[in-house]
Design a protein around this motif. Structure first.
Motif, PDB file in Angstrom:
ATOM      1  N   TRP A 116      78.927 -60.645  38.274  1.00 51.74           N
ATOM      2  CA  TRP A 116      79.966 -61.275  38.205  1.00 51.74           C
ATOM      3  C   TRP A 116      80.188 -61.903  39.795  1.00 51.74           C
ATOM      4  O   TRP A 116      80.053 -61.231  40.437  1.00 51.74           O
ATOM      5  CB  TRP A 116      81.165 -60.749  37.976  1.00 51.74           C
ATOM      6  CG  TRP A 116      81.434 -60.521  36.413  1.00 51.74           C
ATOM      7  CD1 TRP A 116      81.387 -59.301  35.913  1.00 51.74           C
ATOM      8  CD2 TRP A 116      81.732 -61.370  35.437  1.00 51.74           C
ATOM      9  NE1 TRP A 116      81.626 -59.571  34.394  1.00 51.74           N
ATOM     10  CE2 TRP A 116      81.876 -61.004  34.218  1.00 51.74           C
ATOM     11  CE3 TRP A 116      81.968 -62.920  35.311  1.00 51.74           C
ATOM     12  CZ2 TRP A 116      82.067 -61.626  32.965  1.00 51.74           C
ATOM     13  CZ3 TRP A 116      82.224 -63.588  34.124  1.00 51.74           C
ATOM     14  CH2 TRP A 116      82.211 -62.871  32.810  1.00 51.74           C
ATOM     15  N   THR A 117      80.455 -63.150  39.716  1.00 54.11           N
ATOM     16  CA  THR A 117      80.630 -63.824  41.284  1.00 54.11           C
ATOM     17  C   THR A 117      81.946 -64.446  41.094  1.00 54.11           C
ATOM     18  O   THR A 117      82.455 -65.252  40.307  1.00 54.11           O
ATOM     19  CB  THR A 117      79.451 -64.822  41.557  1.00 54.11           C
ATOM     20  OG1 THR A 117      78.063 -64.142  41.355  1.00 54.11           O
ATOM     21  CG2 THR A 117      79.762 -65.449  42.968  1.00 54.11           C
ATOM     22  N   GLU A 118      82.917 -64.104  42.233  1.00 52.19           N
ATOM     23  CA  GLU A 118      84.080 -64.683  42.473  1.00 52.19           C
ATOM     24  C   GLU A 118      84.267 -66.155  42.775  1.00 52.19           C
ATOM     25  O   GLU A 118      83.318 -66.270  43.666  1.00 52.19           O
ATOM     26  CB  GLU A 118      84.959 -63.662  43.330  1.00 52.19           C
ATOM     27  CG  GLU A 118      85.084 -62.137  42.904  1.00 52.19           C
ATOM     28  CD  GLU A 118      86.122 -62.092  41.675  1.00 52.19           C
ATOM     29  OE1 GLU A 118      86.919 -63.085  41.498  1.00 52.19           O
ATOM     30  OE2 GLU A 118      85.944 -61.000  40.802  1.00 52.19           O
ATOM     31  N   ALA A 119      85.224 -66.730  42.390  1.00 49.23           N
ATOM     32  CA  ALA A 119      85.323 -68.117  42.827  1.00 49.23           C
ATOM     33  C   ALA A 119      86.644 -68.376  42.840  1.00 49.23           C
ATOM     34  O   ALA A 119      87.733 -67.708  42.350  1.00 49.23           O
ATOM     35  CB  ALA A 119      84.458 -68.955  42.019  1.00 49.23           C
ATOM     36  N   ALA A 253      96.119 -47.015  39.895  1.00 44.53           N
ATOM     37  CA  ALA A 253      95.448 -47.540  41.042  1.00 44.53           C
ATOM     38  C   ALA A 253      94.039 -48.067  40.318  1.00 44.53           C
ATOM     39  O   ALA A 253      93.250 -47.078  39.815  1.00 44.53           O
ATOM     40  CB  ALA A 253      95.277 -46.680  42.151  1.00 44.53           C
ATOM     41  N   ASP A 254      93.552 -49.283  40.750  1.00 46.89           N
ATOM     42  CA  ASP A 254      92.408 -49.776  40.300  1.00 46.89           C
ATOM     43  C   ASP A 254      91.886 -50.892  41.181  1.00 46.89           C
ATOM     44  O   ASP A 254      92.754 -51.822  41.384  1.00 46.89           O
ATOM     45  CB  ASP A 254      92.300 -50.473  38.691  1.00 46.89           C
ATOM     46  CG  ASP A 254      91.138 -50.538  38.185  1.00 46.89           C
ATOM     47  OD1 ASP A 254      90.075 -50.644  38.897  1.00 46.89           O
ATOM     48  OD2 ASP A 254      90.842 -50.632  36.996  1.00 46.89           O
ATOM     49  N   ASP A 255      90.675 -50.530  41.886  1.00 50.42           N
ATOM     50  CA  ASP A 255      90.218 -51.849  42.733  1.00 50.42           C
ATOM     51  C   ASP A 255      89.892 -53.054  42.081  1.00 50.42           C
ATOM     52  O   ASP A 255      89.516 -53.924  42.735  1.00 50.42           O
ATOM     53  CB  ASP A 255      89.073 -51.121  43.659  1.00 50.42           C
ATOM     54  CG  ASP A 255      89.495 -50.059  44.432  1.00 50.42           C
ATOM     55  OD1 ASP A 255      90.798 -50.029  44.802  1.00 50.42           O
ATOM     56  OD2 ASP A 255      88.856 -49.262  44.853  1.00 50.42           O
ATOM     57  N   ASP A 256      89.585 -53.045  40.782  1.00 44.17           N
ATOM     58  CA  ASP A 256      89.006 -54.159  39.831  1.00 44.17           C
ATOM     59  C   ASP A 256      90.188 -54.958  39.451  1.00 44.17           C
ATOM     60  O   ASP A 256      90.697 -54.435  38.312  1.00 44.17           O
ATOM     61  CB  ASP A 256      88.029 -53.813  38.867  1.00 44.17           C
ATOM     62  CG  ASP A 256      87.157 -54.876  38.253  1.00 44.17           C
ATOM     63  OD1 ASP A 256      87.661 -55.882  38.521  1.00 44.17           O
ATOM     64  OD2 ASP A 256      86.436 -54.668  37.480  1.00 44.17           O
ATOM     65  N   PRO A 257      90.576 -56.131  39.974  1.00 46.64           N
ATOM     66  CA  PRO A 257      91.388 -56.890  39.513  1.00 46.64           C
ATOM     67  C   PRO A 257      91.505 -57.555  38.119  1.00 46.64           C
ATOM     68  O   PRO A 257      92.277 -57.818  37.397  1.00 46.64           O
ATOM     69  CB  PRO A 257      91.934 -58.026  40.368  1.00 46.64           C
ATOM     70  CG  PRO A 257      90.523 -58.169  40.985  1.00 46.64           C
ATOM     71  CD  PRO A 257      90.040 -56.941  40.914  1.00 46.64           C
ATOM     72  N   TRP A 258      89.952 -57.561  37.500  1.00 52.81           N
ATOM     73  CA  TRP A 258      89.633 -58.042  36.351  1.00 52.81           C
ATOM     74  C   TRP A 258      89.637 -56.970  34.997  1.00 52.81           C
ATOM     75  O   TRP A 258      89.760 -57.221  34.027  1.00 52.81           O
ATOM     76  CB  TRP A 258      88.340 -58.718  36.286  1.00 52.81           C
ATOM     77  CG  TRP A 258      88.483 -59.911  37.101  1.00 52.81           C
ATOM     78  CD1 TRP A 258      87.968 -60.049  38.528  1.00 52.81           C
ATOM     79  CD2 TRP A 258      88.516 -61.080  36.789  1.00 52.81           C
ATOM     80  NE1 TRP A 258      88.248 -61.252  38.861  1.00 52.81           N
ATOM     81  CE2 TRP A 258      88.638 -62.140  37.802  1.00 52.81           C
ATOM     82  CE3 TRP A 258      88.986 -61.717  35.480  1.00 52.81           C
ATOM     83  CZ2 TRP A 258      88.819 -63.291  37.875  1.00 52.81           C
ATOM     84  CZ3 TRP A 258      89.259 -63.089  35.426  1.00 52.81           C
ATOM     85  CH2 TRP A 258      89.034 -63.802  36.642  1.00 52.81           C
TER      86      TRP A 258
END
Length: 614
Positions: A116-119, A253-258
């Motif tokens: 996955w690449t953020e945009a 707590a989770d570092d992945d917002p998705w």
């Protein structure tokens, strides 16, 4: 802002394709119906998939440059809807991500070709990024491209957008300990692992209740405000589930917002808690779509396929070398005055040849053919880039800022230019059109400390820009404000201030009043003893009124809706009280005049007994 509720039955959109607006019943927020590739000024699709193998270093892989835009209703569809009394408005996405995937009718488990690449979406462009491919993905990609109609490559996109939960004039109440015991006892939430929002909703919907809706749903009490009819019980409990997130529950707590968020019980939550469902609740949803490169590939001739799907061969003596120069980046001429790439190669006789390319040109991809000389000479391919930025706004000497030339790393016969390689950073600013219904301009300033680096002033005629700044440490700070002129001067509203992201979108909701200001109303203790009954009528600028009885020693809260985000807190107050005379009797009720107020902590002071007697 959109409301996550079904649109009316006569809605011109397909089910699930749009949502009504929270303030304008004739406005519909539209989800995309698909994706389409962006195009250069000459109509060339902004899709470039190169595969390379470097015989010198042994490196192999691929690079995908892709820009995808959302398919929203076109002008004809908007006009047709307008003729039926509907205004269509594209939904604004605040973040997106994409990845390359393969599909095949003959291969099993083709799987994912890249991460996955953020945009950051800008306008209807959801994704404009570069993806890298490893050798394994490259091998699979070669197979898929040769499969014709039996396989291909697609780009999967996920985009997040915000909305409001349904609102009703209903007050729900519950004892927090009883509510937690009823829906969460023995679940993973109690042990800290957490539950999902869907699991919380399912637990609430399974609470015991009588057929139809009553004044109590399990441990939850239900009271309609202002005499309104109560909505469906399932709808109320589903909305309550969303309200519990953040009130009774805290996120794990989770570092992945998705990743789907999980929630656990707050510690020390006890006592009675009330939820006013007439106040909207912000919530988030994800739109998912995909675009297949097969649509592009199938409609291309041989030369076009070589241009957009090139496979750069290993360099070999006595052979022509196809050199590709890629500069797929947004270059706003207001901020980047010039970008020039110089490429040096070896000619047929071993003599160096130099070429120069200026961007932005007619296309983001330039190509030419060089020649690998005899075995006695090595092939040379070197590149450098020079950028010139616009002058600093307001500088005493408004001269453009040329940046030092920088060498560009070359992979095989591919020259790829990024803003970082050219020595500058970019922040793409995009403003949704409806923002300019409330503000005249949006100002985006980039500063490093006190020094102004770049500034974009966006209007309805120019709603986007890509201000550029020289790279250095620390990263610049982006400040975005909306401005409007009034008779008393220019009003400004701060939308964002923080580290400059690669892109920033100003949504319509940034200037919408979506949450009220809480006003705490108390009775002055010194005058409380002189009244048998005290109440105040409060009115906000929208005309909403609420009669609030006051109890000595207690504070009552009231939700006041400001007129707009530009306007400070302002409301009107009318006090009525029954005076308590010295002999213990009461005087007739006194209703005071309307008065203006602007404090979030309102203290009601009653007139003295002498004033009442007179």
């Amino acid at each position: 802002m959109l409301v996550f509720a079904p649109p009316p039955a006569d809605c011109p959109l397909a089910p699930g394709a749009g949502f009504p607006d929270h303030a304008d019943p004739g406005q519909l927020h539209c989800l995309p119906t698909g994706l389409r590739p962006g195009r250069d000024a000459d109509g060339t699709p902004r899709f470039f998939l190169v595969r390379y193998r470097d015989s010198v270093s042994g490196a192999a892989g691929g690079i995908v440059q892709v820009e995808l835009a959302a398919r929203f209703p076109d002008d004809a569809e908007k006009q047709a809807a307008l003729a039926r009394g509907w205004t269509l408005r594209p939904i604004g996405f605040h973040t997106a991500r994409a990845r390359l995937e393969g599909w095949s009718t003959i291969l099993a488990d083709v799987g994912v070709l890249g991460p996955w690449t953020e945009a950051f979406p800008t306008g209807d462009v959801l994704f404009a990024e570069r993806c890298g491919l490893d050798p394994k993905a490259l091998q699979l990609l070669d197979t898929l491209l040769k499969a014709g109609a039996q396989g291909g490559v697609k780009v999967a996109v996920e985009a997040q957008y915000d909305g409001l939960g349904p609102c009703w004039p209903v007050l729900l109440g519950a004892d927090l300990e009883a509510l937690a015991a009823a829906i969460l006892l023995g679940t993973p939430a109690a042990s800290g692992a957490g539950v999902t929002a869907d699991e919380v909703a399912a637990a609430l919907l399974s609470l015991p209740r009588q057929p139809g809706i009553a004044d109590r749903l399990g441990p939850v009490t239900v009271r309609a405000l202002d005499g309104n009819a109560l909505p469906d019980a399932d709808a109320l409990l589903a909305e309550l589930a969303g309200r519990l997130l953040g009130d009774l529950l805290v996120p794990v707590a989770d570092d992945d917002p998705w990743r789907e968020r999980r929630w656990r019980l707050k510690e020390g939550m006890a006592g009675q808690w009330n939820w006013d469902l007439s106040i909207p609740r912000r919530t988030r949803a994800v739109w998912r779509g995909s675009w297949s490169a097969a649509e592009l590939f199938a409609g291309m001739g041989v030369e076009e396929r070589k241009r957009h799907f090139p496979a750069l061969p290993a360099l070999a003596p006595f052979a022509p070398v196809a050199v590709t120069v890629v500069a797929a980046m947004p270059l706003d001429p207001r901020f980047v005055r010039g970008l020039r790439v110089s490429v040096e190669t070896t000619g047929p006789g071993g003599v160096p040849e130099r070429r120069s390319f200026a961007f932005p040109g007619r296309s983001t991809v330039e190509r030419f053919t060089a020649f690998y000389p005899a075995l006695t000479s090595a092939f040379v391919l070197a590149a450098s880039v020079t950028a010139t930025l616009a002058a600093v706004p307001g500088a005493t000497t408004p001269w453009p800022r040329p940046l030092p030339a920088r060498a560009v790393p070359v992979v095989g016969s591919l020259v790829e230019i990024t803003p970082e390689l050219a020595g500058f950073g970019l922040t793409v600013i995009s403003v949704e059109p409806a923002v300019f219904e409330r503000a005249e301009t949006v100002r985006a300033s980039l500063r490093r400390g006190e020094n102004l680096l770049a500034e974009a002033i966006l209007t309805a005629q120019a709603p986007s820009g890509a201000p550029a700044y020289p790279l250095a440490e620390p990263p610049p700070t982006l400040t975005v404000t909306a401005e409007r002129r009034t008779a008393s001067g220019t009003q400004a509203f701060l939308i964002y201030q923080g580290e400059a992201p690669p892109a920033f979108i100003v949504p319509t909701s940034a200037l919408e009043v979506l949450e009220p200001v809480t006003v705490a109303v108390t009775l002055d203790p010194a005058s409380a003893a002189g009244a048998a009954f005290v109440a105040v009528t409060l009115a906000d600028p929208s005309g909403r009124t609420r009669l609030v009885p006051l109890i000595p020693g207690a504070s009552t809260t009231w939700a006041c809706w400001p007129a707009s985000v530009f306007d400070p807190l302002a409301y009107r107050v009318q006090v009525q009280h029954v005076p308590l005379l010295a002999d213990g009797s009461t005087a007739p009720v006194i209703i005071g005049p309307w008065q203006d107020a602007s404090s979030a902590a309102l203290v009601i002071t009653l007139p003295s007994q002498e004033a009442v007697s007179s």
